[in-house]
Scaffold this motif. Structure first.
Motif, PDB file in Angstrom:
ATOM      1  N   UNK A   3     -11.215  32.958  19.802  1.00 45.39           N
ATOM      2  CA  UNK A   3     -10.680  31.614  19.950  1.00 45.39           C
ATOM      3  C   UNK A   3      -9.743  31.339  18.773  1.00 45.39           C
ATOM      4  N   UNK A   4      -8.575  30.796  19.062  1.00 40.63           N
ATOM      5  CA  UNK A   4      -7.605  30.451  18.023  1.00 40.63           C
ATOM      6  C   UNK A   4      -7.663  28.949  17.827  1.00 40.63           C
ATOM      7  N   UNK A  10       0.568  20.473  15.013  1.00 41.18           N
ATOM      8  CA  UNK A  10       1.376  21.586  14.516  1.00 41.18           C
ATOM      9  C   UNK A  10       1.838  22.476  15.663  1.00 41.18           C
ATOM     10  N   UNK A  11       0.922  22.807  16.559  1.00 40.27           N
ATOM     11  CA  UNK A  11       1.247  23.663  17.699  1.00 40.27           C
ATOM     12  C   UNK A  11       2.328  23.033  18.568  1.00 40.27           C
ATOM     13  N   UNK A  32       6.011  32.361  18.808  1.00 34.56           N
ATOM     14  CA  UNK A  32       5.683  31.296  19.752  1.00 34.56           C
ATOM     15  C   UNK A  32       5.827  31.787  21.192  1.00 34.56           C
ATOM     16  N   UNK A  33       6.857  32.577  21.478  1.00 34.29           N
ATOM     17  CA  UNK A  33       7.008  33.142  22.826  1.00 34.29           C
ATOM     18  C   UNK A  33       5.801  34.009  23.181  1.00 34.29           C
ATOM     19  N   UNK A  34       5.305  34.760  22.223  1.00 37.83           N
ATOM     20  CA  UNK A  34       4.150  35.633  22.478  1.00 37.83           C
ATOM     21  C   UNK A  34       2.915  34.818  22.859  1.00 37.83           C
ATOM     22  N   UNK A  35       2.790  33.623  22.316  1.00 34.96           N
ATOM     23  CA  UNK A  35       1.633  32.783  22.636  1.00 34.96           C
ATOM     24  C   UNK A  35       1.544  32.519  24.137  1.00 34.96           C
ATOM     25  N   UNK A  41      -7.172  32.157  23.830  1.00 35.52           N
ATOM     26  CA  UNK A  41      -8.070  31.016  23.996  1.00 35.52           C
ATOM     27  C   UNK A  41      -7.758  30.039  22.869  1.00 35.52           C
ATOM     28  N   UNK A  42      -7.107  28.956  23.186  1.00 39.99           N
ATOM     29  CA  UNK A  42      -6.697  27.971  22.186  1.00 39.99           C
ATOM     30  C   UNK A  42      -7.738  26.871  22.073  1.00 39.99           C
ATOM     31  N   UNK A  43      -7.978  26.444  20.870  1.00 35.86           N
ATOM     32  CA  UNK A  43      -8.804  25.252  20.627  1.00 35.86           C
ATOM     33  C   UNK A  43      -7.985  24.349  19.710  1.00 35.86           C
TER      34      UNK A  43
END
Length: 152
Positions: A3-4, A10-11, A32-35, A41-43
């Motif tokens: 989990x990130x 900021x994101x 950012x493109x890679x994200x 898994x974003x938190x």
């Protein structure tokens, strides 16, 4: 599968600037493109100026804008060696602590930086914690490294 955990502000600001082609640094748009192409898994954490429990012994200090659009610092509770606040870019180094208090050279929101600075100072007193700065070579050189031991 990790989990990130990231400041929502900021994101969203970083992604928005990238989409508008307003980022100055060439490596950030690729990051950012890679994200968006990975199964991350974003938190998102956005509670500003709060302490949020994460896992036993670790809490997030959620900060607002300052150096960046939003920053998270960690409070690590270590029963034998004392509590630590990992300030990240919220406070670059002891030179910022002063006296006099000096904001870093790279800053997005000066008023927000002072508010984040005061919040971390207050939490350091409240939790009897030492602040570890994000860019203080003298402090870094004084810390125990993995090859030499650990903090517990």
């Amino acid at each position: 599968g990790a989990e990130i955990i990231v400041s929502e502000s900021e994101f969203l600001h970083a992604a928005g600037l990238m989409l508008q082609n307003k980022l100055a640094s060439p490596y950030i748009p690729e990051d950012i493109r890679a994200w968006s192409h990975e199964d991350y898994k974003w938190r998102f954490i956005e509670e500003q100026y709060d302490v949020v429990d994460f896992v036993d012994g670790i809490k997030f200090n959620t900060l607002g804008p300052g150096h960046a659009f939003g920053i998270l610092a960690l409070l690590v509770e270590l029963p034998k060696t004392g509590n630590k606040i990992l300030a990240s870019d919220a406070i670059y180094g002891s030179v910022n602590v002063g006296p006099p208090v000096l904001p870093p050279g790279v800053i997005f929101d000066k008023e927000g930086w002072f508010k984040s600075f005061e919040f971390l100072q207050e939490k350091a007193r409240e939790y009897n914690a030492q602040i570890w700065y994000g860019h203080d070579l003298e402090q870094f050189n004084s810390l125990i490294k993995a090859d030499d031991g650990y903090y517990e």
